[in-house]
Design an enzyme around this catalytic site. Structure first.
Site, PDB file in Angstrom:
ATOM      1  N   LYS A   1       0.866  -1.188   0.000  1.00 58.59           N
ATOM      2  CA  LYS A   1       0.000   0.000   0.000  1.00 58.59           C
ATOM      3  C   LYS A   1       0.893   1.225   0.000  1.00 58.59           C
ATOM      4  O   LYS A   1       1.661   1.445   0.936  1.00 58.59           O
ATOM      5  CB  LYS A   1      -0.886  -0.042   1.251  1.00 58.59           C
ATOM      6  CG  LYS A   1      -1.732   1.157   1.506  1.00 58.59           C
ATOM      7  CD  LYS A   1      -2.844   1.463   0.521  1.00 58.59           C
ATOM      8  CE  LYS A   1      -3.371   0.378  -0.330  1.00 58.59           C
ATOM      9  NZ  LYS A   1      -4.493   0.650  -1.160  1.00 58.59           N
TER      10      LYS A   1
ATOM     11  N   HIS B   1     -10.110  -7.284  -4.432  1.00 63.38           N
ATOM     12  CA  HIS B   1      -9.790  -6.191  -3.516  1.00 63.38           C
ATOM     13  C   HIS B   1     -10.266  -6.516  -2.112  1.00 63.38           C
ATOM     14  O   HIS B   1     -11.192  -7.308  -1.929  1.00 63.38           O
ATOM     15  CB  HIS B   1     -10.530  -4.939  -4.049  1.00 63.38           C
ATOM     16  CG  HIS B   1     -10.637  -3.806  -3.098  1.00 63.38           C
ATOM     17  ND1 HIS B   1     -11.757  -3.587  -2.321  1.00 63.38           N
ATOM     18  CD2 HIS B   1      -9.780  -2.792  -2.804  1.00 63.38           C
ATOM     19  CE1 HIS B   1     -11.583  -2.486  -1.613  1.00 63.38           C
ATOM     20  NE2 HIS B   1     -10.393  -1.989  -1.885  1.00 63.38           N
TER      21      HIS B   1
HETATM   22  O1  GKR Z   1      -7.105  -0.333   4.124  1.00 63.71           O
HETATM   23  O2  GKR Z   1      -6.136   1.592   3.872  1.00 63.71           O
HETATM   24  C1  GKR Z   1      -6.631   0.574   3.413  1.00 63.71           C
HETATM   25  C2  GKR Z   1      -6.679   0.388   1.921  1.00 63.71           C
HETATM   26  O3  GKR Z   1      -6.108   1.492   1.289  1.00 63.71           O
HETATM   27  C3  GKR Z   1      -8.095   0.170   1.443  1.00 63.71           C
HETATM   28  O4  GKR Z   1      -8.942   1.130   2.024  1.00 63.71           O
HETATM   29  C4  GKR Z   1      -8.228   0.204  -0.057  1.00 63.71           C
HETATM   30  O5  GKR Z   1      -9.587   0.314  -0.411  1.00 63.71           O
HETATM   31  O6  GKR Z   1      -7.162  -1.977  -0.008  1.00 63.71           O
HETATM   32  C5  GKR Z   1      -7.806  -1.050  -0.751  1.00 63.71           C
HETATM   33  C6  GKR Z   1      -7.222  -0.863  -2.121  1.00 63.71           C
HETATM   34  O7  GKR Z   1      -6.709  -1.794  -2.674  1.00 63.71           O
HETATM   35  O8  GKR Z   1      -7.353   0.217  -2.671  1.00 63.71           O
HETATM   36 MG    MG Z   2      -6.388  -0.852  -4.557  1.00 61.71          MG
END
Ligand code: GKR
Ligand code: MG
Length: 435
Positions: free
Chosen positions: A204, A331
């Site tokens: 991420k 996702h």
């Molecule tokens: O959990 O902070 C998080 C992720 O950024 C999530 O909110 C995203 O929606 O995992 C997700 C993604 O692949 O964009």
């Molecule tokens: Mg994503």
């Protein structure tokens, strides 16, 4: 030939009409995971939806726990009594009708990272899963059978790496520790791979300047020469930055996920970058598919039954991606065991889902869930597909009550990564693209 058992089953099935729905908001501990819109709050919210029938069998679904979403779930729930549990199409019509004059604010459950999804599909999803759970229980067959049958016995997941603080401000540190640079990310990845056996890794990103995140990917490549790698900055980069990063990491990544905002931006990046582009941000509803295909915006769609309308409609999406020669991945957001079971059944019965699916599972305190231990276990980066009736899991009602109490006590009513970050750092600004 004795027809009595068949007649009994028939009588049972004839009665399978919805009598009511119980919606229970829950909260579970969440570490300070960083993303491009801020940081995860100390608790993640979910809503557990239990659908009851006059056959005496109930089923479960799990979905977002934001206040706006719960208000919509309640509107939907009120429209369902009397509906045949085998008729999910009728449930969908009733739900869309019930939401027709919806003036409820917010409730996307994803802190602004996915907002264009269809409200009807987002609300339907938990009821669809619960209905399939009940159908499976009545028929004595796993949900994967109702989706056409499992084509794999276990589902591969990717290890989802996050930059993170050592602790939420004012709290004791968690076992994962801090990860704010390539060394910290590699350490986190090593723990995750050793503990779960993941065969793919996703970072991420969108938290630090792209050069630092490229360095983290290169460090992962050095440490794990054979694992497929992905990076997902949630549209934190301009088209120019995305092209630069995409060229630099060409040959290193399995796919580049949502580098830049919007279908046109993604298409501009895709024209210049050799590796596949993936999304769970610019194609998040059926209405987005045609424009994205026409623009040549993406190679891979990350499905998510929580906003694509449940398991059957996610399979419908799989048919579309197959038709257009697109790849399919999955996702995730912070979730509990009911969602994991649903994801596993869906992936089992979706032949074209070839990528390891995302999951936030490792970030959950193992002691916290609403399902009884044992049904879902990671081995070699994969979860075996449950073979028991329905979702093949059992809800632990005491645990459900405990996590509901935690919801009542924690005071959080909607996910707000940005607001939480701004309470900690008052100069923090939301910006997309940021670099
Ligand atoms: O959990 O902070 C998080 C992720 O950024 C999530 O909110 C995203 O929606 O995992 C997700 C993604 O692949 O964009
Ligand atoms: Mg994503």
């Amino acid at each position: 030939m004795n027809h009595a058992p068949a007649a009994q089953l028939q009588a049972h099935l004839n009665q399978a009409r919805i009598t009511g729905v119980t919606i229970t908001p829950v909260a579970f501990k969440d570490p300070p995971l960083l993303n491009t819109v801020g940081v995860h709050e100390p608790f993640a919210l979910r809503a557990i939806v239990e659908v009851h029938t006059d056959a005496g069998v109930s089923g479960f679904g799990e979905t977002y726990g934001d206040a706006g979403h719960i208000a919509r779930l309640k509107l939907a729930a009120d429209s369902l009594p009397g509906t045949d549990i085998f008729n999910i199409n009728s449930m969908r019509v009733a739900i869309i009708h019930a939401l027709h004059q919806d003036t409820i604010e917010g409730g996307h459950g994803m802190s602004g990272m996915v907002t264009g999804s269809s409200t009807g599909d987002r609300v339907l999803s938990a009821f669809d899963v619960a209905a399939l759970d009940i159908q499976g229980k009545l028929l004595g067959r796993p949900v994967s059978d109702l989706l056409g049958g499992a084509v794999r016995e276990a589902i591969q997941f990717s290890g989802y790496l996050f930059y993170k603080w050592a602790a939420h401000p004012g709290q004791a540190g968690d076992a994962w520790g801090e990860a704010l640079d390539p060394t910290g990310i590699v350490r986190q990845a090593r723990t995750m791979v050793d503990r779960y056996g993941f065969g793919a890794l996703k970072l991420k990103a969108g938290v630090f300047p792209p050069e630092e995140e490229i360095a983290a990917i290169q460090a992962l490549r050095g440490e794990f020469p054979d694992l497929p790698l992905r990076i997902d900055p949630n549209a934190a980069w301009t088209v120019e930055t995305s092209i630069r990063v995409g060229k630099e990491l060409d040959g290193v990544l399995e796919y580049l996920e949502d580098p830049t905002p919007g279908i046109d931006g993604m298409a501009a990046v895709r024209r210049e970058v050799g590796m596949p582009l993936a999304t769970n941000m610019c194609v998040v509803s059926f209405a987005d598919v045609a424009p994205a295909v026409a623009a040549g915006a993406v190679d891979v769609i990350l499905s998510d039954h929580h906003f694509w309308g449940g398991l059957r409609r996610s399979q419908f999406l799989a048919g579309i991606t197959e038709t257009f020669g697109l790849g399919l991945s999955m996702h995730s957001n912070s979730h509990l065991g009911i969602s994991l079971a649903a994801m596993v059944h869906l992936a089992a019965a979706t032949p074209t889902l070839d990528y390891a699916c995302d999951t936030h599972w490792p970030w959950k305190d193992p002691a916290e869930d609403v399902i009884k231990h044992g049904a879902l276990k990671f081995r070699d980066g994969a979860v075996e597909v449950p073979t028991g009736p329905g979702l093949g899991i059992e809800v632990d009602r005491d645990a459900l009550e405990r996590l509901h109490r935690q919801y009542l006590d924690c005071g959080i009513r909607s996910r707000d990564d940005t607001g939480y970050m701004q309470r900690i750092n008052s100069s923090y600004q939301l910006q997309s693209p940021r670099w």
